[in-house]
Write an enzyme that holds these catalytic residues in place. Structure first.
Site, PDB file in Angstrom:
ATOM      1  N   GLU A 104      -5.362  -2.148   0.285  1.00 18.65           N
ATOM      2  CA  GLU A 104      -6.377  -2.987  -0.364  1.00 18.65           C
ATOM      3  C   GLU A 104      -5.905  -3.566  -1.689  1.00 18.65           C
ATOM      4  O   GLU A 104      -6.345  -4.631  -2.094  1.00 18.65           O
ATOM      5  CB  GLU A 104      -7.664  -2.180  -0.582  1.00 18.65           C
ATOM      6  N   ASP A 108      -9.436   0.852   1.573  1.00 17.79           N
ATOM      7  CA  ASP A 108     -10.326   1.961   1.204  1.00 17.79           C
ATOM      8  C   ASP A 108     -11.083   2.474   2.422  1.00 17.79           C
ATOM      9  O   ASP A 108     -11.569   1.688   3.250  1.00 17.79           O
ATOM     10  CB  ASP A 108     -11.332   1.512   0.141  1.00 17.79           C
ATOM     11  N   TYR A 162     -10.738  10.010  -4.364  1.00 22.34           N
ATOM     12  CA  TYR A 162     -11.420   8.718  -4.175  1.00 22.34           C
ATOM     13  C   TYR A 162     -12.757   8.678  -4.924  1.00 22.34           C
ATOM     14  O   TYR A 162     -13.600   9.556  -4.746  1.00 22.34           O
ATOM     15  CB  TYR A 162     -11.639   8.495  -2.681  1.00 22.34           C
TER      16      TYR A 162
END
Length: 726
Positions: A9, A105, A310
């Site tokens: 990403e 992601d 994350y």
């Protein structure tokens, strides 16, 4: 030899993956190795086309053209990042590339980023999915050893498309209808509008609140403070002063008789691990960081430093497969304040329980915890260190035993009146050892009781009369607004219990990833403003709520949408059925706006004309100061009048406001102090016993960029930046 394209990403994540996969040969927008080609997006490279992409007439905003319902929504390459799209497309279409790994992601939006690129590039090659929660080398290796089939995520992609298309259909139609009907820059949306409505409802609740005075009575006996309590209701409040005085007279010269002494062993467990919203709340409460600022810091800790997992997670639990990594993570975050605690934890088997390890409560991502990477503290800015320390301390807390204490409750009577006393004796700090300094600052110490026995009698040596007032609910600040967005049930009076339950299960208004942006948008649209830490709705915001269709103002709409989007991701609802409902909703919303007799009136018109179009400008309170904004939405000219700063008044030490432009800038304080920017710089220079040279300027600016220690721009740094250009 066949190769695999890995699509990340962001460039930073791509570099981390490329390092693990031995892709070191640099190309134009990619890194190549013997087996893999790692390329990257820059967030979204592809998006839904604007209305004018369907018909040139939509370039002009006209009420007659609404609603706009294209047969099929088109995708376009975002012009700003089209060069990178072409680079990605070239790699995807290479003849030696046989399959693709999506490494964006791991979530609904990440899936959309990648799939839209593949769709726009017209690629039809086998897809695999990398699904990881941290960007460390170890996590990447483990993820590539267990890649999943892209087909498993087809329904997730469909739900992402449905969300994007529904927001386009409803948002663009309702916003254009409002703006055209009332000739003002007005916008609405399924998350923005109910959030604004909650802020207004809270203000109305505070305005309607009527404080009530209440009284209380404490007596000192045997050096212990006893509090009067209503024996029936257990309330300690006395309604009138007359009742209080009668009670005092009744007790004078009397003795307290101890009727009951109870001692119980109690324990409290550590607060849960952080999800993003809880972390944003805590950072705002402790450091006054905005939710958007906290997310930005978290992204850097995750992508650049790789020391946290994350960030965009809505879970506060860990999955069982992480248990074996806990010791390694503890050793990695062995920082100075926590050295003894970490040594104690790592010298024995780590005990886990359902309070923080539960597979059933982890969806896409687990809670935010430190990674196995040890931080290089010298490379962290002050803000990054503060957020990292929050995560580490909460991580340590859940691994420690509970806080244990002995609670003693005493009930005494006199003249058929009840008095109570409470005391606490700490037996084991447990998890509170991590927060010992904070606990001492935040908590009042409970009284230590002497040995008290049943049937003992004490003289009442002193009476303490107390007085207070009931308080209204507090105004929202950014931390409490996040809480309300996460759980808006109290603002859903009249809705079914099923919908209330749904919005609780689906995480409330917006997602952990979007709430910060929604709050920022309300500020930038001048629908809300800040006074101190408190958030207030502006007159523009109040008027907008009167004009927005009723359904759009209720959190129930989002609850219904999220319920359906989850059903699409699970394959139990078709995307087409959902979109038909959204088209009908948008059409009805436009019809309602067209037919309304309500009007919008600017009450903040200034006498200043816009230098670009000549129309009068509007005076608004931005998040960081006052601005002039052109009333013409097509012009969009903005000019700062004044801005809040972190510089302090030399007289009263309050924060100064910076007004004006260029050399005419002046600092102003509410106490009356006024000081030219040039004088301010001169005073600061004298305080440092040195003049500001260009070398000093560069050094100062470099330090400011690195540390970034204050929540807002420092006007001194801005002034120095101007010197740099000279």
């Amino acid at each position: 030899m066949s190769k695999t394209v890995v699509l990340a990403e962001k460039p930073s994540v791509a570099r981390d993956i490329a390092k693990v996969l031995d892709c070191h040969r640099k190309g134009n927008g990619y890194l190549e190795g013997n087996k893999y080609i790692v390329t990257w997006a820059l967030g979204h490279l592809v998006t839904l086309a604007d209305p004018e992409g369907y018909d040139h007439k939509y370039k002009s905003w006209n009420l007659e053209d609404l609603p706009m319902i294209p047969e099929k929504l088109k995708l376009i390459v975002i012009k700003k990042t089209s060069k990178q799209f072409q680079s990605v497309k070239t790699q995807l279409l290479r003849k030696d590339v046989t399959d693709i790994v999506i490494a964006t992601d791991a979530g609904r939006e990440g899936e959309l980023v990648a799939r839209w690129i593949l769709q726009m590039a017209k690629v039809n090659k086998p897809i695999k999915r990398l699904w990881i929660s941290s960007a460390t080398d170890k996590a990447v290796k483990k993820g590539f050893s267990s890649l999943r089939s892209g087909k498993e995520y087809e329904n997730l992609f469909q739900s992402a498309v449905a969300r994007a298309e529904a927001d386009w259909i409803v948002g663009i139609n309702a916003t254009r209808a409002l703006t055209c009907k009332h000739n003002a820059q007005l916008s609405c949306g399924r998350v923005q509008s109910p959030t604004l409505s909650m802020i207004y409802e809270r203000e109305k609740e505070i305005k309607a609140f009527k404080p009530q005075t209440y009284y209380g009575l404490q007596v000192i006996a045997n050096n212990v403070t006893f509090t009067w309590q209503n024996s029936k209701t257990k309330d300690t409040k006395i309604k009138t002063n007359d009742e209080l005085q009668k009670l005092v007279e009744k007790m004078k010269g009397k003795q307290l008789i101890v009727k009951e002494v109870s001692t119980s062993q109690k324990k409290t467990f550590a607060p849960g691990l952080y999800d993003l919203t809880e972390l944003q709340r805590e950072a705002n409460k402790r450091f006054n960081f905005s939710p958007k600022e906290t997310l930005s810091i978290m992204q850097k800790l995750y992508e650049h430093h790789k020391i946290v997992t994350y960030p965009r997670t809505d879970s506060r639990y860990l999955s069982s497969d992480l248990v074996d990594t806990l010791k390694e993570r503890l050793l990695a975050c062995n920082m100075k304040p926590y050295g003894k605690i970490i040594m104690k934890l790592t010298n024995q088997p780590i005990k886990v329980n359902k309070s923080f390890v539960d597979d059933t409560k982890v969806s896409d991502h687990h809670a935010i915890i430190p990674t196995e990477e040890a931080p290089i503290l010298s490379e962290l800015s002050s803000k990054e260190y503060k957020i990292y320390e929050l995560i580490v301390s909460r991580f340590l807390a859940v691994l420690l035993p509970p806080f244990e204490y002995e609670q003693t409750n005493v009930i005494a009577e006199s003249e058929q009146e009840t008095f109570i006393a409470k005391g606490k004796r700490v037996q084991s700090l447990g998890w509170k050892e991590v927060f010992q300094d904070q606990e001492e600052k935040d908590q009042k110490e409970e009284q230590k009781l002497p040995v008290i026995k049943q049937k003992e009698t004490y003289e009442m040596s002193r009476f303490i009369e107390t007085k207070g007032q009931t308080k209204p609910p507090a105004f929202f600040n950014e931390a409490t607004l996040l809480s309300a967005m996460e759980n808006p049930v109290q603002f859903m009076s009249g809705e079914s219990n099923e919908l209330k339950k749904t919005i609780g299960e689906t995480g409330g208004l917006g997602t952990v990833a979007t709430r910060a942006d929604i709050i920022e948008k309300l500020f930038s649209s001048f629908l809300i403003e800040k006074k101190g830490k408190d958030i207030f709705i502006t007159n523009k915001g109040k008027q907008l709520l009167n004009l927005v269709p009723e359904e759009l103002k209720s959190p129930a709409l989002t609850a219904e949408w999220e319920q359906k989007l989850q059903a699409i991701s699970k394959g139990t609802l078709s995307k087409n059925k959902f979109m038909n409902d959204m088209i009908a909703f948008a059409s009805n919303a436009v019809k309602e706006i067209k037919q309304t007799e309500q009007t919008f009136k600017h009450d903040n018109m200034s006498s200043t004309k816009c230098p670009d179009c000549g129309k009068l400008m509007l005076e608004v309170n931005g998040k960081r100061g006052k601005m002039l904004v052109c009333q013409d939405r097509d012009c969009g000219h903005r000019k700062t009048i004044s801005q809040s700063t972190n510089s302090r008044c030399p007289n009263c030490f309050k924060r100064l406001e910076l007004r004006g432009e260029g050399e005419g800038q002046i600092f102003v304080c509410s106490c009356g102090h006024r000081e030219k920017l040039s004088t301010f710089k001169e005073r600061r220079s004298k305080e440092k016993n040195s003049k500001v040279s260009k070398k000093d300027v560069q050094k100062y600016l470099k330090q400011q960029n690195k540390q970034d220690d204050e929540p807002f721009n420092n006007p001194f740094a801005e002034a120095l930046a101007k010197l740099k250009k000279q």
